[in-house]
Design a protein around this motif. Structure first.
Motif, PDB file in Angstrom:
ATOM      1  N   ARG A   1      -1.912   1.418  -4.926  1.00  0.00           N
ATOM      2  CA  ARG A   1      -2.974   2.149  -4.232  1.00  0.00           C
ATOM      3  C   ARG A   1      -4.056   1.217  -3.677  1.00  0.00           C
ATOM      4  O   ARG A   1      -5.167   1.652  -3.405  1.00  0.00           O
ATOM      5  CB  ARG A   1      -3.623   3.156  -5.193  1.00  0.00           C
ATOM      6  CG  ARG A   1      -2.659   4.182  -5.793  1.00  0.00           C
ATOM      7  CD  ARG A   1      -1.972   5.013  -4.728  1.00  0.00           C
ATOM      8  NE  ARG A   1      -1.139   6.073  -5.341  1.00  0.00           N
ATOM      9  CZ  ARG A   1      -0.308   6.842  -4.651  1.00  0.00           C
ATOM     10  NH1 ARG A   1      -0.190   6.687  -3.342  1.00  0.00           N
ATOM     11  NH2 ARG A   1       0.401   7.765  -5.274  1.00  0.00           N
TER      12      ARG A   1
ATOM     13  N   MET B   1       0.816  -1.209   0.000  1.00  0.00           N
ATOM     14  CA  MET B   1       0.000   0.000   0.000  1.00  0.00           C
ATOM     15  C   MET B   1       0.854   1.265   0.000  1.00  0.00           C
ATOM     16  O   MET B   1       1.710   1.465   0.872  1.00  0.00           O
ATOM     17  CB  MET B   1      -0.924  -0.011   1.222  1.00  0.00           C
ATOM     18  CG  MET B   1      -2.033   1.010   1.158  1.00  0.00           C
ATOM     19  SD  MET B   1      -3.228   0.570  -0.134  1.00  0.00           S
ATOM     20  CE  MET B   1      -4.400   1.911   0.032  1.00  0.00           C
ATOM     21  N   ASP B   2       0.618   2.102  -1.001  1.00  0.00           N
ATOM     22  CA  ASP B   2       1.326   3.374  -1.159  1.00  0.00           C
ATOM     23  C   ASP B   2       2.831   3.196  -1.266  1.00  0.00           C
ATOM     24  O   ASP B   2       3.601   4.104  -0.924  1.00  0.00           O
ATOM     25  CB  ASP B   2       0.989   4.335  -0.005  1.00  0.00           C
ATOM     26  CG  ASP B   2      -0.482   4.708   0.033  1.00  0.00           C
ATOM     27  OD1 ASP B   2      -1.077   4.834  -1.052  1.00  0.00           O
ATOM     28  OD2 ASP B   2      -1.039   4.855   1.138  1.00  0.00           O
ATOM     29  N   LYS B   3       3.262   2.047  -1.745  1.00  0.00           N
ATOM     30  CA  LYS B   3       4.687   1.768  -1.932  1.00  0.00           C
ATOM     31  C   LYS B   3       4.994   1.645  -3.424  1.00  0.00           C
ATOM     32  O   LYS B   3       4.133   1.331  -4.245  1.00  0.00           O
ATOM     33  CB  LYS B   3       5.075   0.462  -1.233  1.00  0.00           C
ATOM     34  CG  LYS B   3       4.823   0.438   0.270  1.00  0.00           C
ATOM     35  CD  LYS B   3       5.820   1.296   1.007  1.00  0.00           C
ATOM     36  CE  LYS B   3       5.574   1.228   2.518  1.00  0.00           C
ATOM     37  NZ  LYS B   3       5.832  -0.099   3.068  1.00  0.00           N
TER      38      LYS B   3
ATOM     39  N   ILE C   1       3.153   3.300  -8.161  1.00  0.00           N
ATOM     40  CA  ILE C   1       2.800   3.308  -6.740  1.00  0.00           C
ATOM     41  C   ILE C   1       1.517   2.522  -6.542  1.00  0.00           C
ATOM     42  O   ILE C   1       0.504   2.782  -7.199  1.00  0.00           O
ATOM     43  CB  ILE C   1       2.616   4.748  -6.218  1.00  0.00           C
ATOM     44  CG1 ILE C   1       3.863   5.581  -6.480  1.00  0.00           C
ATOM     45  CG2 ILE C   1       2.290   4.722  -4.724  1.00  0.00           C
ATOM     46  CD1 ILE C   1       5.101   5.090  -5.766  1.00  0.00           C
TER      47      ILE C   1
END
Length: 325
Positions: free
Chosen positions: A292, A274-276, A290
């Motif tokens: 989401r 997540m968000d990485k 990225i």
């Protein structure tokens, strides 16, 4: 006899007299005593006090059909349990049982696998007493295209079971690898048998590294175990029962919605992607973006330079996970 004595001791909180055991089981005191001694030899901690009787204080990490049945608390998952000390693969055996007419919810468990498999044909290390090797047989009434979402259901079930039982918060690497401290502790392999537009059966194989301390070849760089990372002692039969309970919960949610709309928000909270930054290893067009979270269909939402993409297949390598930098 020992199984009957064990069941009787488990059915009571506190002590049960030897006389009561004799009367309820229809055997002699000597038979009860022998049953207790055999249980002690297997590691069960049973306290015996004159004029009070016997009390089961603690159970060892014994894995067999009897233990699995004792801890199961589900409505349909695991109503039929098939246990093997050693087998080739629980998925293979579950498919064989499915062809023979085994019912929805049949659980196959092995103490050791000799041909365990992961995704894309990779082998799965299955040493005796070090892990959980289980497969759940399902006979769903939804369409084949929806079956892939079951890996998400299984991932949530394993993650929540581990947290509920032992307070260990693991994460999920999309779509269904369970990771702890940046290394893999569980893999899930879902296979199905279909006709033109109907599912005959689905088998969901789950392999959990419980107490492994050493891993062969490339696995040593990406794999670890629950006990190695947490320092806690894991009881395999209890954890299997917890996985079944959680799987039943999330599966029923999925079946009602026919998608992951009631699960995806919670799943995203456990998603280590997540968000990485992630690298999508698509053979045709690999790209970086990225993450989401997932959609209600289980697709990974990735924001890339040329817009937002939905990833439904392929592998995702995550920054900081499995060595991706």
């Amino acid at each position: 006899m020992k199984s009957k004595v064990l069941a009787a001791l488990r059915s009571r909180k506190g002590y049960v007299s030897g006389q009561e055991l004799c009367e309820n089981l229809g055997v002699s005191r000597a038979a009860v005593w022998k049953g207790v001694q055999k249980l002690k030899q297997e590691g069960y901690r049973i306290e015996a006090i004159p004029n009070k009787g016997y009390c089961l204080m603690d159970s060892p990490d014994v894995l067999n059909a009897e233990e699995l049945k004792n801890f199961r608390k589900t409505a349909w998952a695991g109503t039929q349990i098939v246990y093997y000390d050693v087998t080739d693969s629980t998925n293979i055996q579950a498919k064989r049982l499915a062809e023979e007419g085994a019912s929805h919810g049949t659980l196959v468990v092995a103490g050791r696998q000799e041909a365990g498999r992961g995704r894309r044909g990779r082998s799965w290390e299955s040493p005796e007493k070090d892990g959980i090797f289980m497969t759940l047989l399902l006979r769903p009434d939804f369409k084949p295209k929806e079956a892939s979402m079951l890996t998400i259901v299984a991932a949530m079930a394993v993650t929540k079971a581990i947290q509920t039982m032992y307070g260990i918060r693991a994460g999920i690497k999309w779509p269904n690898d369970i990771v702890l401290n940046g290394k893999k502790i569980c893999g899930i392999l879902t296979e199905m048998n279909t006709e033109i537009d109907a599912i005959n059966y689905v088998v969901v194989g789950i392999g959990i590294n419980v107490s492994n301390r050493k891993f062969e070849s490339e696995a040593s760089f990406i794999a670890t175990s629950l006990e190695a990372e947490s320092g806690k002692t894991i009881h395999r039969a209890k954890l299997i029962a917890a996985v079944l309970e959680q799987f039943e919960f999330y599966y029923d949610k999925f079946c009602k919605a026919k998608d992951l709309s009631d699960i995806m928000e919670e799943y995203n909270r456990y998603l280590v992607n997540m968000d990485k930054q992630v690298r999508i290893l698509d053979p045709k067009e690999p790209f970086t973006g990225i993450s989401r979270g997932i959609t209600e269909k289980g697709e990974l939402i990735v924001t890339a330079e040329n817009g937002t993409k939905l990833v439904s297949s392929g592998e995702v390598s995550v920054r900081g996970i499995y060595g991706y930098v």
